[in-house]
Design a protein around this motif. Structure first.
Motif: not given
Length: 359
Positions: A13-14, A30-32, A63-65, A71-72
């Protein structure tokens, strides 16, 4: 079918998602929001449903999104770990970059922008039943000219990797999902730019490794363009593409909390209306994605388009096959057609852009 055991999932997902700008200026592809949740959540739901619980995300851009949202992984029934790619390493290099996190005998690798209906347990069975070094998901498409083709012999063994051509010898294409023996990943050069399609796979064939194809005709779509992104979301909403993450049962419309739709507005075609969206009287929204907080004015017409967070579409405006960035304002009576993209925060005055003379 038996659930997957002793297998990790890796999701790449980079990428920066340049083909989807301006949507990807604020979030990785991928976060849209896609059918009510980040696209990656749909993919992870399919991985979990197959019985795979250890997932490594290969991240880079914003990357932080990913870590902020997933999370884990425990809230999603998964154990998620992250590896940040400091500089682009190509598809093969990105896979090698996560090697130290891997545990299983086999590793299922996904491109993070592919929407697919492939049976993941069936893919793994093809790999293990044939004692393959690598197994590729191959999908048959009506027009393979835009893709690299992968011919196989009668037993399903991959024979070659062919570049795009006007006269493809097969309708089978690389669908962007693979199963590797973990030991094969170890042999990819570390900290080096490597293309899995152009270097790793052809190199394996040349060395006599066993590379198999898992061939099917399941749903498959690369969400790389705005048109495909809109289509994929609509297909998820309507139940045409598989997911375990849809916020409601499949239907012609997905409406999230706080959205308000006027009684005479017409909304459908797999449209998603985000939280606190307003659709005014006489408006129509067909096959589109409307992000949280957007405002669709009276009599406006939205077709196969993406309307960004907090964007405003003025009364009587027409937005068709277009992308409107976050907090943009499209004035009353405008016509935005055929691939037009409006960047975040831009304000277009009433009748400021038209493709036809005002009536």
């Amino acid at each position: 079918m038996e659930k997957a055991k002793d297998v990790d999932a890796v999701v790449l997902v980079g990428g920066q998602g340049t083909r989807l700008r301006p949507l990807t200026l604020s979030a990785p592809k991928p976060m849209l929001p896609t059918a009510g949740v980040p696209f990656l959540e749909h993919l992870l739901s399919r991985i979990r449903q197959a019985g795979i619980t250890h997932v490594v995300l290969g991240t880079s851009y914003k990357a932080e999104t990913f870590t902020d949202y997933f999370g884990d992984g425990s809230a999603f029934g998964l154990e998620i770990e992250y590896v940040v790619e400091q500089q682009p390493l190509g598809t093969g290099g990105a896979i090698r970059n996560v090697y130290e996190k891997l545990r299983g005998t086999d590793v299922m690798v996904f491109n993070g922008d592919i929407l697919s209906g492939v049976n993941l347990n069936g893919l793994l069975a093809t790999h293990r039943d044939n004692s393959a070094d690598v197994t590729l998901h191959l999908v048959k498409v009506a027009d393979p000219r835009a893709f690299g083709c992968v011919p196989t012999d009668p037993d399903g063994r991959v024979e070659a990797f062919l570049e795009k051509t006007e006269t493809p010898p097969t309708d089978q294409i690389n669908a962007g999902c693979y199963v590797f023996k973990r030991s094969v990943i170890a042999d990819i050069a570390a900290d080096t730019v490597v293309s899995v399609e152009r270097e790793t796979f052809p190199g394996l064939l040349a060395s006599g490794a066993k590379v198999m194809g898992h061939i099917d005709t399941s749903y498959w779509l690369d969400l790389g363009t705005p048109a495909a992104f809109v289509q994929g979301s609509a297909d998820l909403v309507r139940g045409l593409a598989p997911t375990d993450a849809l916020p409601q049962p499949a239907a012609d419309l997905l409406v999230l909390d706080g959205a308000v739709v006027a009684s005479d507005a017409v909304v459908g075609g797999g449209t998603t209306l985000g939280r606190n969206v307003k659709v005014a009287a006489g408006a129509s929204v067909d096959g589109s994605i409307v992000f949280d907080g957007a405002d669709i004015g009276e009599g406006a017409k939205i077709v196969r388009s993406v309307i960004g967070h907090g964007a405003v579409i003025g009364a009587g405006a027409v937005v068709s096959d277009a992308v409107i960035g976050d907090a943009a304002v499209v004035g009353a009576g405008c016509e935005l057609l055929g691939g037009l993209r409006v960047w975040p925060g831009i304000e277009i005055p009433a009748n400021g852009v038209r493709f036809s003379a005002p009536s």
